[in-house]
Design a protein around this motif. Structure first.
Motif, PDB file in Angstrom:
ATOM      1  N   THR A 139     -29.327  24.115  21.037  1.00 39.59           N
ATOM      2  CA  THR A 139     -30.194  23.118  21.691  1.00 39.59           C
ATOM      3  C   THR A 139     -31.260  22.606  20.707  1.00 39.59           C
ATOM      4  O   THR A 139     -31.708  21.465  20.818  1.00 39.59           O
ATOM      5  CB  THR A 139     -30.896  23.676  22.958  1.00 39.59           C
ATOM      6  OG1 THR A 139     -31.633  24.819  22.573  1.00 39.59           O
ATOM      7  CG2 THR A 139     -29.915  24.035  24.047  1.00 39.59           C
ATOM      8  N   ILE A 140     -31.626  23.439  19.744  1.00 42.13           N
ATOM      9  CA  ILE A 140     -32.601  22.962  18.739  1.00 42.13           C
ATOM     10  C   ILE A 140     -31.932  21.953  17.795  1.00 42.13           C
ATOM     11  O   ILE A 140     -32.537  20.943  17.421  1.00 42.13           O
ATOM     12  CB  ILE A 140     -33.242  24.147  17.983  1.00 42.13           C
ATOM     13  CG1 ILE A 140     -34.059  24.982  18.963  1.00 42.13           C
ATOM     14  CG2 ILE A 140     -34.106  23.657  16.820  1.00 42.13           C
ATOM     15  CD1 ILE A 140     -34.768  26.173  18.364  1.00 42.13           C
ATOM     16  N   VAL A 141     -30.666  22.196  17.457  1.00 43.11           N
ATOM     17  CA  VAL A 141     -29.934  21.225  16.630  1.00 43.11           C
ATOM     18  C   VAL A 141     -29.923  19.871  17.347  1.00 43.11           C
ATOM     19  O   VAL A 141     -30.186  18.813  16.759  1.00 43.11           O
ATOM     20  CB  VAL A 141     -28.476  21.708  16.386  1.00 43.11           C
ATOM     21  CG1 VAL A 141     -27.691  20.661  15.604  1.00 43.11           C
ATOM     22  CG2 VAL A 141     -28.462  23.053  15.661  1.00 43.11           C
ATOM     23  N   ARG A 142     -29.648  19.939  18.623  1.00 38.20           N
ATOM     24  CA  ARG A 142     -29.632  18.732  19.457  1.00 38.20           C
ATOM     25  C   ARG A 142     -30.990  18.010  19.432  1.00 38.20           C
ATOM     26  O   ARG A 142     -31.088  16.807  19.211  1.00 38.20           O
ATOM     27  CB  ARG A 142     -29.376  19.182  20.897  1.00 38.20           C
ATOM     28  CG  ARG A 142     -28.338  18.446  21.619  1.00 38.20           C
ATOM     29  CD  ARG A 142     -28.134  19.055  23.005  1.00 38.20           C
ATOM     30  NE  ARG A 142     -26.945  19.870  23.096  1.00 38.20           N
ATOM     31  CZ  ARG A 142     -25.709  19.415  22.980  1.00 38.20           C
ATOM     32  NH1 ARG A 142     -25.497  18.151  22.790  1.00 38.20           N
ATOM     33  NH2 ARG A 142     -24.671  20.226  23.053  1.00 38.20           N
ATOM     34  N   THR A 143     -32.030  18.795  19.657  1.00 34.89           N
ATOM     35  CA  THR A 143     -33.382  18.208  19.699  1.00 34.89           C
ATOM     36  C   THR A 143     -33.751  17.577  18.361  1.00 34.89           C
ATOM     37  O   THR A 143     -34.369  16.505  18.316  1.00 34.89           O
ATOM     38  CB  THR A 143     -34.427  19.298  20.038  1.00 34.89           C
ATOM     39  OG1 THR A 143     -33.896  20.106  21.064  1.00 34.89           O
ATOM     40  CG2 THR A 143     -35.740  18.719  20.471  1.00 34.89           C
ATOM     41  N   LYS A 144     -33.370  18.241  17.286  1.00 32.26           N
ATOM     42  CA  LYS A 144     -33.706  17.701  15.964  1.00 32.26           C
ATOM     43  C   LYS A 144     -32.961  16.390  15.703  1.00 32.26           C
ATOM     44  O   LYS A 144     -33.515  15.461  15.117  1.00 32.26           O
ATOM     45  CB  LYS A 144     -33.393  18.726  14.856  1.00 32.26           C
ATOM     46  CG  LYS A 144     -34.203  20.000  14.905  1.00 32.26           C
ATOM     47  CD  LYS A 144     -35.683  19.873  14.610  1.00 32.26           C
ATOM     48  CE  LYS A 144     -36.088  19.367  13.276  1.00 32.26           C
ATOM     49  NZ  LYS A 144     -36.459  20.357  12.273  1.00 32.26           N
ATOM     50  N   ALA A 145     -31.710  16.324  16.141  1.00 30.84           N
ATOM     51  CA  ALA A 145     -30.944  15.073  15.949  1.00 30.84           C
ATOM     52  C   ALA A 145     -31.606  13.944  16.732  1.00 30.84           C
ATOM     53  O   ALA A 145     -31.756  12.824  16.234  1.00 30.84           O
ATOM     54  CB  ALA A 145     -29.500  15.274  16.395  1.00 30.84           C
ATOM     55  N   ARG A 146     -32.040  14.260  17.948  1.00 34.58           N
ATOM     56  CA  ARG A 146     -32.681  13.210  18.773  1.00 34.58           C
ATOM     57  C   ARG A 146     -34.000  12.769  18.151  1.00 34.58           C
ATOM     58  O   ARG A 146     -34.342  11.596  18.146  1.00 34.58           O
ATOM     59  CB  ARG A 146     -32.912  13.750  20.183  1.00 34.58           C
ATOM     60  CG  ARG A 146     -31.602  13.859  20.925  1.00 34.58           C
ATOM     61  CD  ARG A 146     -31.753  14.384  22.314  1.00 34.58           C
ATOM     62  NE  ARG A 146     -30.424  14.721  22.812  1.00 34.58           N
ATOM     63  CZ  ARG A 146     -30.148  15.209  23.999  1.00 34.58           C
ATOM     64  NH1 ARG A 146     -31.118  15.432  24.859  1.00 34.58           N
ATOM     65  NH2 ARG A 146     -28.915  15.497  24.354  1.00 34.58           N
ATOM     66  N   ARG A 147     -34.734  13.749  17.650  1.00 29.85           N
ATOM     67  CA  ARG A 147     -36.035  13.422  17.054  1.00 29.85           C
ATOM     68  C   ARG A 147     -35.853  12.541  15.816  1.00 29.85           C
ATOM     69  O   ARG A 147     -36.594  11.565  15.614  1.00 29.85           O
ATOM     70  CB  ARG A 147     -36.742  14.734  16.692  1.00 29.85           C
ATOM     71  CG  ARG A 147     -38.147  14.555  16.204  1.00 29.85           C
ATOM     72  CD  ARG A 147     -38.813  15.908  16.023  1.00 29.85           C
ATOM     73  NE  ARG A 147     -40.017  15.805  15.239  1.00 29.85           N
ATOM     74  CZ  ARG A 147     -40.557  16.817  14.586  1.00 29.85           C
ATOM     75  NH1 ARG A 147     -40.024  18.014  14.658  1.00 29.85           N
ATOM     76  NH2 ARG A 147     -41.653  16.643  13.889  1.00 29.85           N
ATOM     77  N   PHE A 148     -34.867  12.862  15.011  1.00 30.67           N
ATOM     78  CA  PHE A 148     -34.601  12.069  13.799  1.00 30.67           C
ATOM     79  C   PHE A 148     -34.300  10.625  14.176  1.00 30.67           C
ATOM     80  O   PHE A 148     -34.847   9.685  13.596  1.00 30.67           O
ATOM     81  CB  PHE A 148     -33.410  12.684  13.039  1.00 30.67           C
ATOM     82  CG  PHE A 148     -33.184  12.098  11.685  1.00 30.67           C
ATOM     83  CD1 PHE A 148     -33.737  12.682  10.553  1.00 30.67           C
ATOM     84  CD2 PHE A 148     -32.426  10.940  11.512  1.00 30.67           C
ATOM     85  CE1 PHE A 148     -33.537  12.132   9.294  1.00 30.67           C
ATOM     86  CE2 PHE A 148     -32.225  10.377  10.255  1.00 30.67           C
ATOM     87  CZ  PHE A 148     -32.778  10.983   9.151  1.00 30.67           C
ATOM     88  N   LYS A 149     -33.428  10.456  15.180  1.00 34.30           N
ATOM     89  CA  LYS A 149     -33.042   9.104  15.577  1.00 34.30           C
ATOM     90  C   LYS A 149     -34.210   8.344  16.201  1.00 34.30           C
ATOM     91  O   LYS A 149     -34.357   7.142  16.003  1.00 34.30           O
ATOM     92  CB  LYS A 149     -31.904   9.168  16.595  1.00 34.30           C
ATOM     93  CG  LYS A 149     -30.572   9.553  16.001  1.00 34.30           C
ATOM     94  CD  LYS A 149     -29.557   9.524  17.115  1.00 34.30           C
ATOM     95  CE  LYS A 149     -28.159   9.759  16.637  1.00 34.30           C
ATOM     96  NZ  LYS A 149     -27.180   9.576  17.691  1.00 34.30           N
ATOM     97  N   ALA A 150     -35.032   9.050  16.983  1.00 35.06           N
ATOM     98  CA  ALA A 150     -36.150   8.382  17.649  1.00 35.06           C
ATOM     99  C   ALA A 150     -37.165   7.870  16.625  1.00 35.06           C
ATOM    100  O   ALA A 150     -37.735   6.787  16.790  1.00 35.06           O
ATOM    101  CB  ALA A 150     -36.825   9.349  18.617  1.00 35.06           C
TER     102      ALA A 150
END
Ligand SMILES: Cc1ncc(COP(=O)(O)O)c(C=O)c1O
Length: 394
Positions: free
Chosen positions: A48-59
Motif C-alpha cells: 500500500t505504501i508503493v501505491r501511495t508513493k506512485a500516486r504522490r509522484f503523479k499528483a
C-alpha cells in the motif's frame, strides 16, 4: 559545493524535510513479523505504501508519466502493484523484460534505458516489440539501427550529479562535445532520434540537478531540430530521494522545479521519468540478525547475517542507513560487517549502536525496499534474503 538557486532555497524553506506521514511501515508490525518466524534476513514490504508513493509522484508532476526502474526491486508483487497504479517501466536487461511481459505489461510501455546493450539482447527486445531504446554514443546508435532501423531512440546526456548520494555520472551519458556528432550520425542513418534523457544520480538531494538537466535537454532538442530531427520525448530519469539519515528535499520541492522547467517544452513533447528508489524504498524494512559482536583494538564490531553480498551494499558507497535495535545501551560507534569471509564485506563504519548489542539480536533497517534484495547473492553459501509482505503470513 552544492549550488542552490534562490528558487530552490525558497522551496526548501517552504517544504524543508520530507516528513510525509506515509513513509514508513509500522515498526510494531516489523517486530511481530521477525518474532513470528526468522530463518534468514528478510525484507518486509507493504504494497500500500508503493501505491501511495506512485500516486504522490503523479499528483506532484501531472505531466510526467513514471516508468519504474525495475532494478530497484523486481519482485512480481511490487511490479503488479505498480501496474495497477498505471505506472510504466524502464528495463536494463531482457530478464527484466520477460518479467514484465509475463505480468501482461504491453511492450510499448517498456523503455530500454541501459545505454550499452548486447546485440543479442537488442534482437530479443526488438522481437518482443520494444520500441524505445536509449543510447549515449555513436557505436550504440549504429548497433541499434542495424538491429531495428525503425527504433525510436533517446539520447542520454551527461548532467551534474553533485549532491547525489549514489552518483551515476561517468559511466554513462554523452558529454556535451559528443552530442553533435551523435545527432549528425543519426541524421546520416535516417534514425529516429526522438528524445533526450539524463540521470541526476540516485538518492539526489539537490533539486538543481533536475533544473540544469532540463536546461541541457532543451539545448539538445534545439540542435536536433536544427538538423531536421523531430524530438518529442523528454525522459527525466530517476534519482528522487527517500529519507534515511540526511535531510532530503521532498518530492513536492523537486516537482515544483520540474514543473517550472517543463514550461519550456511544448505540448508535442511527452514527458516521462524513471523513479526506482522513490517508489519502493519507504515501503519496506530490511530485517537481519547479529551473528556476533566483539571489541578489536578498542573498537566495537558487529557482524550481521547480511552484509554487502546479502543486500546491504549501498552503504559501501556512502549511503547511510538508520539501524534500529531493541537494546537501550549507550550508543557507541561500531564497525558493521557481513557474515562472509571476504574482507570487503564491511558495510558501515562508525555506525552508532547500543553498547550492549549481542548475538541473536535483530537489526532493523527502515526504508530499505530499494537496491537491497535486488543486489543480493549467495556468496559463501549464505541464503538470499526473503521478500515478505505485510498481511501475508507476516
Ligand atoms: C537508467 C536508469 N533509470 C532509472 C534509475 C533509477 O534511479 P533511482 O532509483 O535513483 O530513481 C536508474 C538507477 O540506476 C537507472 O540506471
Amino acid at each position: 559545493m552544492t549550488v542552490r538557486s534562490a528558487l530552490t532555497q525558497r522551496l526548501e524553506q517552504e517544504h524543508p524535510l520530507d516528513t510525509h506521514p506515509e513513509t514508513r511501515v509500522d515498526f510494531d508490525r516489523v517486530q511481530l513479523a521477525a518474532r513470528q518466524r526468522y530463518d534468514r534476513p528478510f525484507l518486509l514490504v507493504d504494497p500500500t505504501i508503493v501505491r501511495t508513493k506512485a500516486r504522490r509522484f503523479k499528483a506532484v508532476m501531472p505531466r510526467v508519466q513514471p516508468h519504474y526502474a525495475v532494478k530497484a526491486n523486481p519482485h512480481p508483487t511490487v511490479l503488479r502493484t505498480l501496474i495497477e497504479e498505471g505506472v510504466g517501466f524502464e528495463i536494463a536487461s531482457i530478464a527484466e523484460l520477460d518479467l514484465l511481459l509475463e505480468l501482461g505489461v504491453p511492450a510499448e510501455e517498456i523503455y530500454y534505458s541501459n545505454p550499452v546493450k548486447s546485440r543479442a539482447y537488442l534482437e530479443y527486445a526488438a522481437a518482443k516489440g520494444v520500441q524505445w531504446y536509449v543510447l549515449d554514443c555513436v557505436e550504440e546508435l549504429r548497433k541499434i539501427v542495424a538491429v531495428k532501423p525503425d527504433a525510436s531512440l533517446y539520447l542520454r546526456i551527461e548532467v551534474s550529479n553533485v549532491g547525489s548520494d549514489w552518483p551515476l555520472s561517468g559511466k554513462f551519458g554523452a558529454p556535451v562535445p559528443d552530442v553533435d556528432g551523435i545527432i549528425d550520425e543519426a541524421v546520416r542513418l535516417h534514425a529516429d532520434l526522438a528524445g533526450v534523457t539524463f540521470h541526476v544520480g540516485s538518492q539526489c538531494r539537490n533539486p538543481e540537478n533536475w533544473r540544469a538537466g532540463m536546461e541541457s535537454a532543451k539545448r539538445v532538442f534545439r540542435s536536433m531540430k536544427l538538423k531536421g530531427l523531430r524530438p518529442r520525448l523528454l525522459n527525466l530519469g530517476g534519482g528522487y530521494p527517500v529519507r534515511h539519515t540526511k535531510p532530503i528535499p521532498s518530492i513536492e520541492v523537486i516537482g515544483e522545479v520540474v514543473n517550472r522547467g517543463l514550461a519550456a517544452f511544448g505540448p508535442e513533447v511527452r514527458v516521462m521519468a524513471e523513479p526506482g528508489r522513490f517508489l519502493v524504498s519507504d515501503a519496506a524494512w530490511f530485517v537481519c540478525q547479529v551473528v556476533g559482536t566483539t571489541t578489536r583494538g578498542g573498537k566495537r564490531w558487529a557482524y550481521l547475517d547480511a552484509g554487502m553480498f546479502g543486500g546491504i551494499i549501498e552503504t559501501t558507497e556512502g549511503l547511510q542507513y538508520d539501524v534500529v535495535t531493541e537494546r537501550h545501551g549507550k550508543l557507541v560507534p561500531y564497525t558493521v560487517a557481513g557474515p562472509t569471509c571476504d574482507s570487503v564485506d564491511v558495510v558501515m563504519r562508525d555506525q552508532l549502536l547500543p553498547d550492549d548489542l549481542q548475538a541473536d539480536d535483530f537489526a532493523y533497517i527502515p526504508n530499505a525496499g530499494a537496491y537491497t534484495t535486488a543486489y543480493a547473492s549467495n556468496f559463501n553459501g549464505f541464503p538470499l534474503p526473503e521478500v515478505r509482505f505485510v498481511g501475508v503470513g507476516s
